[in-house]
Design a protein around this motif. Structure first.
Motif, short mmCIF file in Angstrom:
data_model
loop_
_atom_site.label_atom_id
_atom_site.label_comp_id
_atom_site.label_asym_id
_atom_site.label_seq_id
_atom_site.Cartn_x
_atom_site.Cartn_y
_atom_site.Cartn_z
N ALA A 1 23.67 -17.54 42.37
CA ALA A 1 22.27 -17.21 42.68
C ALA A 1 21.90 -15.85 42.11
CB ALA A 1 22.05 -17.24 44.19
N GLY A 2 22.80 -14.89 42.22
CA GLY A 2 22.53 -13.55 41.68
C GLY A 2 22.38 -13.56 40.17
N ILE A 3 23.19 -14.35 39.51
CA ILE A 3 23.09 -14.44 38.05
C ILE A 3 21.76 -15.05 37.64
CG2 ILE A 3 24.03 -15.63 36.03
CD1 ILE A 3 26.83 -15.21 37.30
N ALA A 4 21.39 -16.16 38.28
CA ALA A 4 20.16 -16.87 37.91
C ALA A 4 18.90 -16.10 38.28
CB ALA A 4 20.14 -18.25 38.55
N LEU A 5 18.91 -15.46 39.44
CA LEU A 5 17.69 -14.83 39.93
C LEU A 5 17.53 -13.37 39.52
CD1 LEU A 5 17.64 -16.30 43.54
CD2 LEU A 5 16.20 -16.97 41.62
N VAL A 6 18.64 -12.66 39.26
CA VAL A 6 18.54 -11.23 38.98
C VAL A 6 19.12 -10.87 37.61
CG1 VAL A 6 19.13 -8.92 39.79
CG2 VAL A 6 18.67 -10.72 41.45
N LYS A 7 20.36 -11.26 37.37
CA LYS A 7 21.06 -10.80 36.16
C LYS A 7 20.42 -11.31 34.87
CE LYS A 7 25.62 -10.30 34.16
NZ LYS A 7 27.05 -10.63 34.29
N GLU A 8 20.09 -12.59 34.80
CA GLU A 8 19.51 -13.14 33.57
C GLU A 8 18.14 -12.54 33.26
OE1 GLU A 8 19.71 -17.38 33.88
OE2 GLU A 8 21.87 -17.42 33.53
N PRO A 9 17.21 -12.45 34.23
CA PRO A 9 15.92 -11.80 33.91
C PRO A 9 16.08 -10.33 33.54
CG PRO A 9 15.72 -13.06 35.95
CD PRO A 9 17.16 -13.05 35.57
N ALA A 10 17.01 -9.63 34.20
CA ALA A 10 17.23 -8.21 33.88
C ALA A 10 17.79 -8.05 32.48
CB ALA A 10 18.15 -7.58 34.91
N ALA A 11 18.73 -8.89 32.10
CA ALA A 11 19.29 -8.82 30.75
C ALA A 11 18.23 -9.13 29.70
CB ALA A 11 20.47 -9.80 30.62
N TYR A 12 17.39 -10.12 29.97
CA TYR A 12 16.32 -10.46 29.03
C TYR A 12 15.34 -9.30 28.87
CZ TYR A 12 12.63 -13.15 26.74
OH TYR A 12 11.70 -13.59 25.84
N THR A 13 15.12 -8.57 29.95
CA THR A 13 14.15 -7.48 29.94
C THR A 13 14.73 -6.20 29.35
OG1 THR A 13 13.08 -8.40 31.87
CG2 THR A 13 12.58 -6.12 31.37
N PHE A 14 15.95 -5.84 29.72
CA PHE A 14 16.47 -4.52 29.40
C PHE A 14 17.54 -4.48 28.31
CE2 PHE A 14 14.98 -4.20 33.84
CZ PHE A 14 14.00 -3.25 33.64
N LYS A 15 18.25 -5.57 28.07
CA LYS A 15 19.33 -5.55 27.08
C LYS A 15 18.94 -6.14 25.74
CE LYS A 15 23.25 -5.45 30.19
NZ LYS A 15 24.53 -6.06 30.53
N ARG A 16 17.94 -6.98 25.71
CA ARG A 16 17.52 -7.64 24.48
C ARG A 16 16.85 -6.63 23.55
NH1 ARG A 16 12.61 -9.57 23.55
NH2 ARG A 16 12.07 -9.34 25.74
N PRO A 17 17.21 -6.63 22.25
CA PRO A 17 16.55 -5.72 21.33
C PRO A 17 15.04 -5.97 21.25
CG PRO A 17 18.51 -6.64 20.33
CD PRO A 17 18.28 -7.39 21.61
N LEU A 18 14.29 -4.90 21.13
CA LEU A 18 12.84 -4.98 21.11
C LEU A 18 12.35 -5.84 19.95
CD1 LEU A 18 10.44 -3.83 22.69
CD2 LEU A 18 10.33 -1.96 21.06
N GLY A 19 11.55 -6.83 20.25
CA GLY A 19 10.97 -7.72 19.24
C GLY A 19 11.82 -8.91 18.89
N GLU A 20 13.02 -9.03 19.44
CA GLU A 20 13.88 -10.17 19.16
C GLU A 20 13.86 -11.11 20.36
OE1 GLU A 20 17.80 -9.22 17.88
OE2 GLU A 20 17.09 -7.79 16.39
#
Length: 81
Positions: A56-75
């Protein structure tokens, strides 16, 4: 099997894509992370009973956070359909 990345060079994102990502997409990712965190805390007793708080933590928190903060800008990651 070979991946398409082996055959095609990845293009760098344009300035417009970076701006659109920063102005439009990242705020939604931030909101999804915050809302997911709230739902994770509210659903935690049920997740503990179901013995899946990590999933639940991965699906609800970790994945959205990674998409928001770890993904390179514009990719944007490509999704398999």
């Amino acid at each position: 099997t070979a991946l398409a990345e082996e055959y095609f060079e990845k293009e760098d994102p344009s300035g417009g894509m970076m701006i659109a990502d920063f102005v439009f997409v990242r705020p939604f990712g931030l909101a999804a992370t915050a809302i997911g965190s709230i739902f994770y805390v509210v659903s935690l007793p049920f997740s503990l009973l179901g013995e899946n708080p990590g999933e639940a933590g991965i699906a609800l928190v970790k994945e959205p956070a990674a998409y928001t903060f770890k993904r390179p800008l514009g990719e944007f990651p490509e999704r398999d359909l």
